[in-house]
Design an enzyme around this catalytic site. Structure first.
Site, short mmCIF file in Angstrom:
data_model
loop_
_atom_site.label_atom_id
_atom_site.label_comp_id
_atom_site.label_asym_id
_atom_site.label_seq_id
_atom_site.Cartn_x
_atom_site.Cartn_y
_atom_site.Cartn_z
N SER A 126 2.26 4.65 0.72
CA SER A 126 2.83 3.31 0.65
C SER A 126 4.11 3.29 -0.19
O SER A 126 5.06 4.00 0.10
CB SER A 126 1.77 2.35 0.10
N HIS A 149 3.35 2.95 6.11
CA HIS A 149 2.76 1.84 6.85
C HIS A 149 3.56 0.57 6.58
O HIS A 149 4.35 0.51 5.63
CB HIS A 149 1.28 1.66 6.48
#
Length: 241
Positions: A126, A149
């Site tokens: 992330s 993501h």
């Protein structure tokens, strides 16, 4: 009764335990930070670890391993201002965390004038991805992973076009930073973010070791030995220049 000689030996022992090594151990225990090569003339390197979840404006529960934003920011400023610290090794094993604060830390690392090297040793998921690419040079061990993501928000959101636009602006900041500090184009990062074939219950792409290098996110596969060697080379080159 205790002799004067015995008391002197005990005092000397106490001083050794409370000296620089004890302070170094305390920094490691409290903040995951330590100064390497101190006093050996090889170039003082500051080891800064980003472990667990990046804690931002809200405190996480006491059972979580966290890297506290308010601890790292002033430390990075102190490193930049120090005449003694000549390089920074960023050790990363994080699941991500606060998007705004993680990106702020990445910008701080990227703006340091001292040579910097990052090493992903477990995960850099992330918002950990911008941190991993923020250094001048980057390494990843063969078994480490990087997860790309879409941006997620917790809490209640308003279902309006402005909400989508806000999310998109945040995501553009992240993908733009990654593209500017690595060899992967921004449109490719967005493609990896929206991938539906890799994760069973989510959007995104998981890259392991060599995959991250092949995609252009990380420069090289390697461990602590190669990362430190590279940082010493950069420090020597900077001194000559």
């Amino acid at each position: 009764m205790e002799s004067q000689k015995e008391r002197a030996v005990q005092n000397s022992s106490d001083q050794a335990l409370s000296g620089p090594n004890a302070k170094s151990d305390e920094r490691i225990e409290e903040y995951g930070q330590v100064l390497l090569d101190e006093g050996r003339g090889l170039g003082n390197i500051y080891l800064l670890s980003v472990i667990g979840e990046i804690e931002g404006h809200e405190n996480l529960n006491s059972g979580s391993k966290t890297t506290k934003y308010e601890h790292v920011l002033p430390k990075l400023a102190q490193i930049e201002d120090s005449r003694d610290i000549e390089g920074v090794l960023l050790l990363i094993n994080t699941q991500g965390g606060d998007v705004s604060c993680g990106l702020a830390l990445a910008e701080m690392v990227a703006s340091l004038s001292k040579p910097t090297v990052s090493l992903v040793i477990g995960d850099s998921h992330s918002i950990g991805v911008p941190l991993a690419v923020s250094a001048d040079d980057s390494f990843i061990v063969p078994t480490a992973s990087m997860l790309i993501h879409p941006v997620r928000m917790s809490g209640m959101t308003i279902g309006a076009p402005q909400t989508y636009h806000y999310f998109q602006r945040i995501q553009d900041r992240i993908t733009g930073f990654i593209a500017d500090h690595s060899s992967i184009p921004q449109d490719k990062i967005e493609e990896l973010m929206m991938n539906t074939a890799d994760l069973t219950k989510d959007l995104g792409t998981l890259l392991v070791g060599e995959d991250a290098v092949r995609m252009g996110l990380i420069h090289q596969v390697g461990g602590i030995d190669r990362a430190l060697r590279r940082l010493h080379e950069m420090i020597k080159r900077r001194k000559k220049a």
